[in-house]
Motif scaffolding. Structure first.
Motif, PDB file in Angstrom:
ATOM      1  N   HIS A  12       0.825  -1.203   0.000  1.00  0.00           N
ATOM      2  CA  HIS A  12       0.000   0.000   0.000  1.00  0.00           C
ATOM      3  C   HIS A  12       0.863   1.257   0.000  1.00  0.00           C
ATOM      4  N   MET A  13       2.128   1.124   0.387  1.00  0.00           N
ATOM      5  CA  MET A  13       3.007   2.301   0.403  1.00  0.00           C
ATOM      6  C   MET A  13       3.279   2.755  -1.035  1.00  0.00           C
ATOM      7  N   THR A  14       3.620   4.027  -1.144  1.00  0.00           N
ATOM      8  CA  THR A  14       3.697   4.632  -2.468  1.00  0.00           C
ATOM      9  C   THR A  14       5.155   4.736  -2.913  1.00  0.00           C
ATOM     10  N   ILE A  15       5.447   4.138  -4.059  1.00  0.00           N
ATOM     11  CA  ILE A  15       6.794   4.218  -4.645  1.00  0.00           C
ATOM     12  C   ILE A  15       6.755   5.301  -5.719  1.00  0.00           C
ATOM     13  N   VAL A  16       7.679   6.245  -5.611  1.00  0.00           N
ATOM     14  CA  VAL A  16       7.714   7.358  -6.570  1.00  0.00           C
ATOM     15  C   VAL A  16       9.149   7.511  -7.074  1.00  0.00           C
TER      16      VAL A  16
ATOM     17  N   VAL B  93      10.081   6.342  -1.245  1.00  0.00           N
ATOM     18  CA  VAL B  93       8.967   5.548  -0.717  1.00  0.00           C
ATOM     19  C   VAL B  93       8.294   6.399   0.358  1.00  0.00           C
ATOM     20  N   VAL B  94       7.025   6.735   0.093  1.00  0.00           N
ATOM     21  CA  VAL B  94       6.275   7.609   1.000  1.00  0.00           C
ATOM     22  C   VAL B  94       5.082   6.849   1.571  1.00  0.00           C
ATOM     23  N   ASN B  95       4.442   7.427   2.580  1.00  0.00           N
ATOM     24  CA  ASN B  95       3.302   6.776   3.224  1.00  0.00           C
ATOM     25  C   ASN B  95       2.086   6.735   2.318  1.00  0.00           C
ATOM     26  N   SER B  96       1.268   5.675   2.500  1.00  0.00           N
ATOM     27  CA  SER B  96       0.067   5.560   1.685  1.00  0.00           C
ATOM     28  C   SER B  96      -1.007   6.544   2.125  1.00  0.00           C
ATOM     29  N   ALA B  97      -1.090   6.789   3.437  1.00  0.00           N
ATOM     30  CA  ALA B  97      -2.145   7.666   3.949  1.00  0.00           C
ATOM     31  C   ALA B  97      -1.964   9.099   3.449  1.00  0.00           C
ATOM     32  N   THR B  98      -0.738   9.453   3.080  1.00  0.00           N
ATOM     33  CA  THR B  98      -0.433  10.818   2.657  1.00  0.00           C
ATOM     34  C   THR B  98      -0.175  10.907   1.145  1.00  0.00           C
TER      35      THR B  98
ATOM     36  N   ALA C  53       0.795  15.816  -4.758  1.00  0.00           N
ATOM     37  CA  ALA C  53       0.392  17.174  -5.137  1.00  0.00           C
ATOM     38  C   ALA C  53       1.484  18.174  -4.753  1.00  0.00           C
ATOM     39  N   TRP C  54       2.041  17.993  -3.547  1.00  0.00           N
ATOM     40  CA  TRP C  54       3.088  18.905  -3.071  1.00  0.00           C
ATOM     41  C   TRP C  54       4.343  18.792  -3.937  1.00  0.00           C
ATOM     42  N   MET C  55       4.743  17.578  -4.236  1.00  0.00           N
ATOM     43  CA  MET C  55       5.934  17.370  -5.053  1.00  0.00           C
ATOM     44  C   MET C  55       5.750  17.960  -6.446  1.00  0.00           C
ATOM     45  N   THR C  56       4.565  17.768  -6.995  1.00  0.00           N
ATOM     46  CA  THR C  56       4.292  18.301  -8.330  1.00  0.00           C
ATOM     47  C   THR C  56       4.337  19.825  -8.312  1.00  0.00           C
ATOM     48  N   LYS C  57       3.742  20.396  -7.271  1.00  0.00           N
ATOM     49  CA  LYS C  57       3.742  21.861  -7.139  1.00  0.00           C
ATOM     50  C   LYS C  57       5.177  22.394  -7.018  1.00  0.00           C
ATOM     51  N   GLN C  58       5.989  21.719  -6.209  1.00  0.00           N
ATOM     52  CA  GLN C  58       7.357  22.183  -5.978  1.00  0.00           C
ATOM     53  C   GLN C  58       8.277  21.934  -7.168  1.00  0.00           C
ATOM     54  N   SER C  59       7.838  21.097  -8.110  1.00  0.00           N
ATOM     55  CA  SER C  59       8.719  20.720  -9.222  1.00  0.00           C
ATOM     56  C   SER C  59       8.775  21.771 -10.322  1.00  0.00           C
ATOM     57  N   THR C  60       7.930  22.813 -10.198  1.00  0.00           N
ATOM     58  CA  THR C  60       7.917  23.865 -11.210  1.00  0.00           C
ATOM     59  C   THR C  60       9.321  24.444 -11.386  1.00  0.00           C
ATOM     60  N   GLY C  61       9.778  24.467 -12.631  1.00  0.00           N
ATOM     61  CA  GLY C  61      11.093  25.042 -12.902  1.00  0.00           C
ATOM     62  C   GLY C  61      12.227  24.036 -12.845  1.00  0.00           C
ATOM     63  N   PHE C  62      11.929  22.813 -12.356  1.00  0.00           N
ATOM     64  CA  PHE C  62      12.962  21.761 -12.338  1.00  0.00           C
ATOM     65  C   PHE C  62      12.732  20.809 -13.516  1.00  0.00           C
ATOM     66  N   ASP C  63      13.825  20.406 -14.141  1.00  0.00           N
ATOM     67  CA  ASP C  63      13.736  19.458 -15.246  1.00  0.00           C
ATOM     68  C   ASP C  63      13.722  18.033 -14.687  1.00  0.00           C
TER      69      ASP C  63
ATOM     70  N   THR D   7      11.003  14.306 -13.908  1.00  0.00           N
ATOM     71  CA  THR D   7       9.733  13.600 -13.990  1.00  0.00           C
ATOM     72  C   THR D   7       9.473  12.938 -12.634  1.00  0.00           C
ATOM     73  N   ILE D   8       8.197  12.923 -12.239  1.00  0.00           N
ATOM     74  CA  ILE D   8       7.778  12.285 -10.988  1.00  0.00           C
ATOM     75  C   ILE D   8       6.840  11.156 -11.388  1.00  0.00           C
ATOM     76  N   THR D   9       7.250   9.918 -11.135  1.00  0.00           N
ATOM     77  CA  THR D   9       6.504   8.780 -11.657  1.00  0.00           C
ATOM     78  C   THR D   9       6.149   7.802 -10.548  1.00  0.00           C
ATOM     79  N   GLU D  10       4.836   7.630 -10.314  1.00  0.00           N
ATOM     80  CA  GLU D  10       4.398   6.614  -9.364  1.00  0.00           C
ATOM     81  C   GLU D  10       4.583   5.236  -9.971  1.00  0.00           C
ATOM     82  N   ARG D  11       4.857   4.249  -9.134  1.00  0.00           N
ATOM     83  CA  ARG D  11       5.111   2.896  -9.662  1.00  0.00           C
ATOM     84  C   ARG D  11       4.138   1.870  -9.074  1.00  0.00           C
ATOM     85  N   PRO D  12       2.850   1.987  -9.432  1.00  0.00           N
ATOM     86  CA  PRO D  12       1.864   1.052  -8.861  1.00  0.00           C
ATOM     87  C   PRO D  12       1.993  -0.372  -9.400  1.00  0.00           C
TER      88      PRO D  12
END
Lengths: 362, 118
Positions: A51-55, A112-117, A123-133, A135-140
């Motif tokens: 259930h944990m999130t791999i990014v 590896v981040v928590n599933s509950a969050t 959303a936070w990572m995507t917002k903060q990624s503005t201006g950085f070259d 990719t943020i990819t979840e691995r379900p």
């Protein structure tokens, strides 16, 4: 809509009692939480942590992005596979989540981040990624297992190829390596030796079954919680959240203050808090008499009140332990009081760690 | 569904009561409740000769998972509460002053209906 991990049917087949865990139908135990706990301390147990999130964070600016995003400094990671535990803060210096970052190269990291969050983290990572070259990819497409205990590595080794055995042989704590189908890491959440293993969904059930056949005991979220609490490891949402500074959550060791020109999110707030010395701190509490310390009980000290963030009965020690946030002047060795059932009960203050490798450590 | 002995009386808060001919009531918690609570680790019981009233907080059963208040000779073996909730896992006995208070309790069928609603 309830999410099910790739191992859901295996849990039911093993007689698991299932509960809702932040939208996931997960095993709380397979009969006895205490027996599962002891299996990890004395032999080998396994947890479904799919259930944990791999990014995966990849790209030319991956390193620069993570140096901004988290309070530890990924620039410290020089050896491929090395992992880092740290926190991701909001602008107010509160903990959005705690996470592990694996370093493969300056352009390739796995988080590896928590599933509950999961939703707010992405959303936070995507917002903060503005201006950085990047990719943020979840691995379900991957499942994840934690195999933990003094016999865990030996039992896992029976399932590995010669190439995989060679790759993990002598691997130090907090490393991960991809060999063949498996990503094998010397990380965990129990205070025991063992692995966390990322496995393709297509082979997850087979891998779990083979571990069962080797005598690895399936363990639920109940044992996972008593084990991590004995090990003094934080649980997001109880021991810290967005309103709590890492300085107040025993996470100061995960902050890299040097170099001083690294502008990570929340740095200004943490610097001011550190200078003021006014943040409470997270300590351990031990109650050797009868009773069980529980979250949210009030802690009474001569320096003011605090609160238990996580408490439980420790199956290894045979009495209750807890993590509590208390005024900074409280010292290890002090006797303070907890309000339980309208009575004040004396407890001992310890460092926030109780059991490592099967042994009492306070 | 766990078995629910018909000779006992029940509270919706999962305690059972058995009244013997000598007016002594034996109190425990139900099989269903022990399943919800998980592995028991401590039981605190009222002292001998305590005087108690209906609705009083008189005992505590702590599981590894949660604390449960018991309203209204197990302290050394809390696991009995898991293995034999309706028998050896009884919690305490009380001499009844007012037997009519038992009428406020549920029979087995009423209790079964109450937990089916959970």
């Amino acid at each position: 809509m309830t999410n099910k991990t790739v191992l859901h049917a295996k849990h039911l087949a093993s007689g698991a009692k299932m509960v809702d865990f932040f939208g996931w139908d997960m095993p709380i135990n397979y009969g006895s939480q205490i027996e599962e706990h002891h299996a990890v301390r004395t032999n080998a147990g396994m947890f479904d942590v799919s259930h944990m999130t791999i990014v995966d964070v990849q790209g030319a600016d991956a390193k620069a992005f993570l140096r901004r995003l988290v309070i530890n400094d990924v620039a410290k990671l020089a050896t491929p596979g090395k992992a880092l535990y740290t926190g991701m803060l909001n602008e107010e210096g509160g903990v959005i989540d705690d996470l592990i970052i694996y370093f493969f190269s300056d352009t390739d990291y796995r988080l590896v981040v928590n599933s509950a969050t999961r939703v707010k983290d992405l959303a936070w990572m995507t917002k903060q990624s503005t201006g950085f070259d990047i990719t943020i990819t979840e691995r379900p497409e991957f499942g994840m297992l934690a195999v933990q205990g003094p016999e865990a590595k030996a039992k896992v080794a029976k399932l590995l190829t010669a190439e995989q055995i060679e790759a993990v042989e002598g691997m130090k704590p907090f490393f991960g390596v991809q060999v063949g189908d498996l990503f094998i890491a010397t990380t965990g959440y129990t205070g025991e030796d063992g692995y966390e293993i990322i496995v393709p969904n297509s082979s997850a059930e087979d891998f779990w079954q083979k571990l069962l056949d080797e005598g690895v005991v399936p363990c639920g979220l109940g044992a996972r919680d008593t084990l991590r609490l004995e090990a003094g490891m934080n649980l997001y949402g109880l021991d810290m959240d967005e309103t709590v500074s890492p300085l107040a959550a025993n996470m100061a060791w995960t902050i890299s203050w040097e170099p001083t020109d690294r502008d990570f999110i929340g740095r200004d707030v943490l610097t001011a808090q550190k200078a003021a010395g006014d943040q409470p701190k997270l300590v351990g509490l031990v109650l050797e008499a009868k009773g069980v310390l529980r979250s949210h009980q009030v802690v009474v000290t001569e320096f003011g009140n605090g609160e238990i963030t996580s408490g439980t009965f420790s199956p290894t020690l045979g009495h209750s332990v807890a993590l509590a946030r208390v005024p900074r002047s409280v010292k290890v060795g002090d006797t303070i009081e907890v309000e339980m059932r309208k009575k004040l009960i004396k407890v001992q203050v310890t460092k926030p760690s109780f059991v490592r490798n099967g042994k009492k450590v306070f | 569904m766990s078995n629910i002995p018909s000779e006992l009386k029940y509270a919706t808060s999962h305690e059972w009561v058995r009244v013997d001919s000598d007016g002594i009531a034996t109190i425990g918690i139900s099989e269903h409740a022990q399943g919800l609570l998980g592995d028991m680790v401590f039981v605190e019981l009222p002292d001998v000769d305590d005087s108690i009233s209906a609705g009083d907080d008189v005992a505590v059963a702590e599981s590894v998972k949660a604390a449960s208040d018991i309203y209204a000779a197990l302290e050394d073996a809390p696991e009995l509460l898991n293995s034999d909730a309706f028998g050896e896992g009884w919690l305490f006995q009380v001499k009844l002053d007012d037997v009519s208070e038992l009428e406020n309790l549920l029979d087995a069928e009423g209790y079964k209906n109450s937990i089916d609603e959970d």
